[in-house]
Motif scaffolding. Structure first.
Motif, PDB file in Angstrom:
ATOM      1  N   SER A 249       0.846  -1.200   0.000  1.00  0.00           N
ATOM      2  CA  SER A 249       0.000   0.000   0.000  1.00  0.00           C
ATOM      3  C   SER A 249       0.876   1.242   0.000  1.00  0.00           C
ATOM      4  O   SER A 249       1.991   1.224   0.519  1.00  0.00           O
ATOM      5  CB  SER A 249      -0.939  -0.001   1.200  1.00  0.00           C
ATOM      6  OG  SER A 249      -0.182   0.143   2.380  1.00  0.00           O
ATOM      7  N   GLN A 250       0.367   2.290  -0.599  1.00  0.00           N
ATOM      8  CA  GLN A 250       1.131   3.538  -0.731  1.00  0.00           C
ATOM      9  C   GLN A 250       0.214   4.716  -0.428  1.00  0.00           C
ATOM     10  O   GLN A 250      -0.874   4.827  -0.990  1.00  0.00           O
ATOM     11  CB  GLN A 250       1.668   3.629  -2.171  1.00  0.00           C
ATOM     12  CG  GLN A 250       2.291   4.950  -2.551  1.00  0.00           C
ATOM     13  CD  GLN A 250       3.719   5.081  -2.057  1.00  0.00           C
ATOM     14  OE1 GLN A 250       4.571   4.288  -2.393  1.00  0.00           O
ATOM     15  NE2 GLN A 250       3.967   6.089  -1.223  1.00  0.00           N
ATOM     16  N   THR A 251       0.656   5.592   0.458  1.00  0.00           N
ATOM     17  CA  THR A 251      -0.116   6.822   0.700  1.00  0.00           C
ATOM     18  C   THR A 251       0.411   7.904  -0.237  1.00  0.00           C
ATOM     19  O   THR A 251       1.460   7.729  -0.861  1.00  0.00           O
ATOM     20  CB  THR A 251      -0.003   7.274   2.172  1.00  0.00           C
ATOM     21  OG1 THR A 251       1.364   7.612   2.431  1.00  0.00           O
ATOM     22  CG2 THR A 251      -0.444   6.194   3.141  1.00  0.00           C
ATOM     23  N   SER A 252      -0.308   9.010  -0.338  1.00  0.00           N
ATOM     24  CA  SER A 252       0.062  10.041  -1.325  1.00  0.00           C
ATOM     25  C   SER A 252       1.445  10.641  -1.025  1.00  0.00           C
ATOM     26  O   SER A 252       1.769  10.939   0.131  1.00  0.00           O
ATOM     27  CB  SER A 252      -1.000  11.135  -1.364  1.00  0.00           C
ATOM     28  OG  SER A 252      -1.241  11.604  -0.072  1.00  0.00           O
TER      29      SER A 252
ATOM     30  N   LEU B 214       5.790  -0.705  14.039  1.00  0.00           N
ATOM     31  CA  LEU B 214       6.085  -0.042  12.772  1.00  0.00           C
ATOM     32  C   LEU B 214       5.978   1.477  12.844  1.00  0.00           C
ATOM     33  O   LEU B 214       6.937   2.195  12.540  1.00  0.00           O
ATOM     34  CB  LEU B 214       5.143  -0.556  11.684  1.00  0.00           C
ATOM     35  CG  LEU B 214       5.617  -1.716  10.820  1.00  0.00           C
ATOM     36  CD1 LEU B 214       4.554  -2.075   9.817  1.00  0.00           C
ATOM     37  CD2 LEU B 214       6.911  -1.404  10.095  1.00  0.00           C
ATOM     38  N   SER B 215       4.800   1.970  13.240  1.00  0.00           N
ATOM     39  CA  SER B 215       4.610   3.425  13.260  1.00  0.00           C
ATOM     40  C   SER B 215       5.475   4.079  14.332  1.00  0.00           C
ATOM     41  O   SER B 215       5.951   5.205  14.153  1.00  0.00           O
ATOM     42  CB  SER B 215       3.135   3.778  13.450  1.00  0.00           C
ATOM     43  OG  SER B 215       2.662   3.227  14.628  1.00  0.00           O
TER      44      SER B 215
ATOM     45  N   LEU C 118       8.915   4.455  12.836  1.00  0.00           N
ATOM     46  CA  LEU C 118       8.945   5.532  11.837  1.00  0.00           C
ATOM     47  C   LEU C 118       8.946   6.908  12.500  1.00  0.00           C
ATOM     48  O   LEU C 118       9.730   7.779  12.139  1.00  0.00           O
ATOM     49  CB  LEU C 118       7.727   5.426  10.913  1.00  0.00           C
ATOM     50  CG  LEU C 118       7.842   4.554   9.672  1.00  0.00           C
ATOM     51  CD1 LEU C 118       6.580   4.660   8.860  1.00  0.00           C
ATOM     52  CD2 LEU C 118       9.029   4.936   8.809  1.00  0.00           C
TER      53      LEU C 118
ATOM     54  N   SER D 103       6.831  15.287   9.879  1.00  0.00           N
ATOM     55  CA  SER D 103       5.809  14.267   9.637  1.00  0.00           C
ATOM     56  C   SER D 103       6.304  13.313   8.553  1.00  0.00           C
ATOM     57  O   SER D 103       7.049  13.702   7.655  1.00  0.00           O
ATOM     58  CB  SER D 103       4.502  14.933   9.214  1.00  0.00           C
ATOM     59  OG  SER D 103       4.711  15.737   8.086  1.00  0.00           O
ATOM     60  N   VAL D 104       5.872  12.068   8.667  1.00  0.00           N
ATOM     61  CA  VAL D 104       6.262  11.048   7.682  1.00  0.00           C
ATOM     62  C   VAL D 104       5.127  10.904   6.683  1.00  0.00           C
ATOM     63  O   VAL D 104       3.997  10.592   7.057  1.00  0.00           O
ATOM     64  CB  VAL D 104       6.562   9.691   8.360  1.00  0.00           C
ATOM     65  CG1 VAL D 104       7.124   8.706   7.354  1.00  0.00           C
ATOM     66  CG2 VAL D 104       7.519   9.865   9.519  1.00  0.00           C
ATOM     67  N   GLU D 105       5.433  11.184   5.423  1.00  0.00           N
ATOM     68  CA  GLU D 105       4.408  11.118   4.376  1.00  0.00           C
ATOM     69  C   GLU D 105       4.856  10.213   3.233  1.00  0.00           C
ATOM     70  O   GLU D 105       6.033   9.889   3.125  1.00  0.00           O
ATOM     71  CB  GLU D 105       4.107  12.531   3.851  1.00  0.00           C
ATOM     72  CG  GLU D 105       3.476  13.413   4.913  1.00  0.00           C
ATOM     73  CD  GLU D 105       3.275  14.848   4.456  1.00  0.00           C
ATOM     74  OE1 GLU D 105       3.140  15.077   3.251  1.00  0.00           O
ATOM     75  OE2 GLU D 105       3.278  15.738   5.322  1.00  0.00           O
ATOM     76  N   GLY D 106       3.934   9.868   2.378  1.00  0.00           N
ATOM     77  CA  GLY D 106       4.242   9.003   1.228  1.00  0.00           C
ATOM     78  C   GLY D 106       4.751   7.644   1.654  1.00  0.00           C
ATOM     79  O   GLY D 106       5.774   7.169   1.168  1.00  0.00           O
ATOM     80  N   ILE D 107       4.027   7.039   2.563  1.00  0.00           N
ATOM     81  CA  ILE D 107       4.511   5.776   3.155  1.00  0.00           C
ATOM     82  C   ILE D 107       4.147   4.564   2.279  1.00  0.00           C
ATOM     83  O   ILE D 107       2.990   4.362   1.912  1.00  0.00           O
ATOM     84  CB  ILE D 107       3.939   5.590   4.576  1.00  0.00           C
ATOM     85  CG1 ILE D 107       4.418   6.735   5.471  1.00  0.00           C
ATOM     86  CG2 ILE D 107       4.364   4.253   5.163  1.00  0.00           C
ATOM     87  CD1 ILE D 107       3.782   6.773   6.825  1.00  0.00           C
TER      88      ILE D 107
ATOM     89  N   THR E 277       4.001   0.655   2.393  1.00  0.00           N
ATOM     90  CA  THR E 277       3.997  -0.489   3.317  1.00  0.00           C
ATOM     91  C   THR E 277       4.037  -1.777   2.499  1.00  0.00           C
ATOM     92  O   THR E 277       3.239  -1.952   1.579  1.00  0.00           O
ATOM     93  CB  THR E 277       2.737  -0.479   4.206  1.00  0.00           C
ATOM     94  OG1 THR E 277       2.519   0.833   4.701  1.00  0.00           O
ATOM     95  CG2 THR E 277       2.870  -1.433   5.371  1.00  0.00           C
TER      96      THR E 277
ATOM     97  N   ALA F 201       7.940  -0.488   6.234  1.00  0.00           N
ATOM     98  CA  ALA F 201       7.267   0.770   5.878  1.00  0.00           C
ATOM     99  C   ALA F 201       8.337   1.823   5.676  1.00  0.00           C
ATOM    100  O   ALA F 201       9.220   1.977   6.526  1.00  0.00           O
ATOM    101  CB  ALA F 201       6.305   1.170   6.988  1.00  0.00           C
TER     102      ALA F 201
END
Lengths: 100, 147
Positions: free
Chosen positions: A23-26, A57-58, A61, A69-73, A75, A94
């Motif tokens: 999975s990938q966030t923006s 995991l989180s 990170l 902030s951690v973005e575009g993760i 997993t 991640a």
């Protein structure tokens, strides 16, 4: 008999990787440094009784990016079979961009 | 032989089907309070039930019939899925929204990790959706005493 043993040993020595989910966030426009976290879980004879290792995991990170902030993760959930039936390992990683 | 067959099925294990980590935000004025939301439903493995039933029943023909019925029912359970089918309702995962709101009424949530997992037992299983995360709460500054 020896050749049969060799075939059996070879069969059990093959390791295979299987991707269970991705999975990938923006992804942010301003990409910072790449931070990565990974947890592993060893399983013998299919016996596994908890999944609490995933909670790290989180936490891992966020500890690598304390002031941002951690973005575009991305997993990735991978299972690596080292010895079929006997031993396999779950590897969940991640990685994302630390944006300040 | 039957006992050995039953023993193989009488084990419980936890399986992970899917994991996803969401964006993690931090702010010096806010503290992160961890929370966990868990919803689950009972799944049912009809093929396993058929096999166990066939092993228990002494009449071979009756056992074969039971396996055949299990195979026919399982044909109706098509498509990609994780875990075992649940019989009562497929909307149990919708309760996650309510759970999140209860745990963090402010709505300032970060570091969401969603996990789809299964606790497997003989014939039945616990089909679980687990969400962990952090609720951001503004740090309270100590009030100075008036002299």
């Amino acid at each position: 008999m020896k050749s049969l043993m060799l075939v059996i040993v070879l069969l059990f020595s093959v390791s295979c990787a299987q991707v269970r989910s991705v999975s990938q966030t923006s992804i942010p426009t301003k990409r910072g440094t790449l931070v990565k976290a990974e947890v592993k879980n060893n399983i013998f004879f299919f016996f596994n009784f908890n999944t609490t290792y995933l909670n790290e995991l989180s936490a891992q990170l966020s500890s690598k990016c304390e002031k941002g902030s951690v973005e575009g993760i991305l997993t990735k959930d991978v299972v690596v079979t080292y010895f079929p039936i006997i031993f396999y390992q779950e590897q969940i990683s991640a990685e994302g961009f630390c944006v300040n | 032989m039957k006992n050995l067959f039953l023993l193989l099925f009488v084990s419980s294990c936890a399986y992970v089907h899917h994991t996803q980590v969401g964006e993690i935000k931090s702010h010096p004025d806010y503290e992160s309070i961890p929370f966990e939301v868990l919803v689950s439903e009972t799944g049912f493995n009809i093929q396993e039930a058929g096999k166990i039933g066939a092993a228990v029943i002494s009449d071979k023909n009756a056992g074969d019939n039971l396996k055949a019925v299990a195979a026919i029912i399982s044909l109706f359970q098509m498509g990609p899925r994780t875990g075992e089918p649940v019989w009562s309702s497929d909307t149990y995962a919708d309760k996650v929204f309510v759970g999140l709101y209860e745990k963090c009424p402010s709505g300032q949530i970060t570091g969401l990790t969603s996990i789809r997992e299964m606790n497997k037992y003989p014939v039945v299983s616990g089909e679980i959706v687990k969400i962990t995360g952090f609720c951001l709460k503004k740090k309270t500054t100590p009030v100075r005493k008036q002299l």
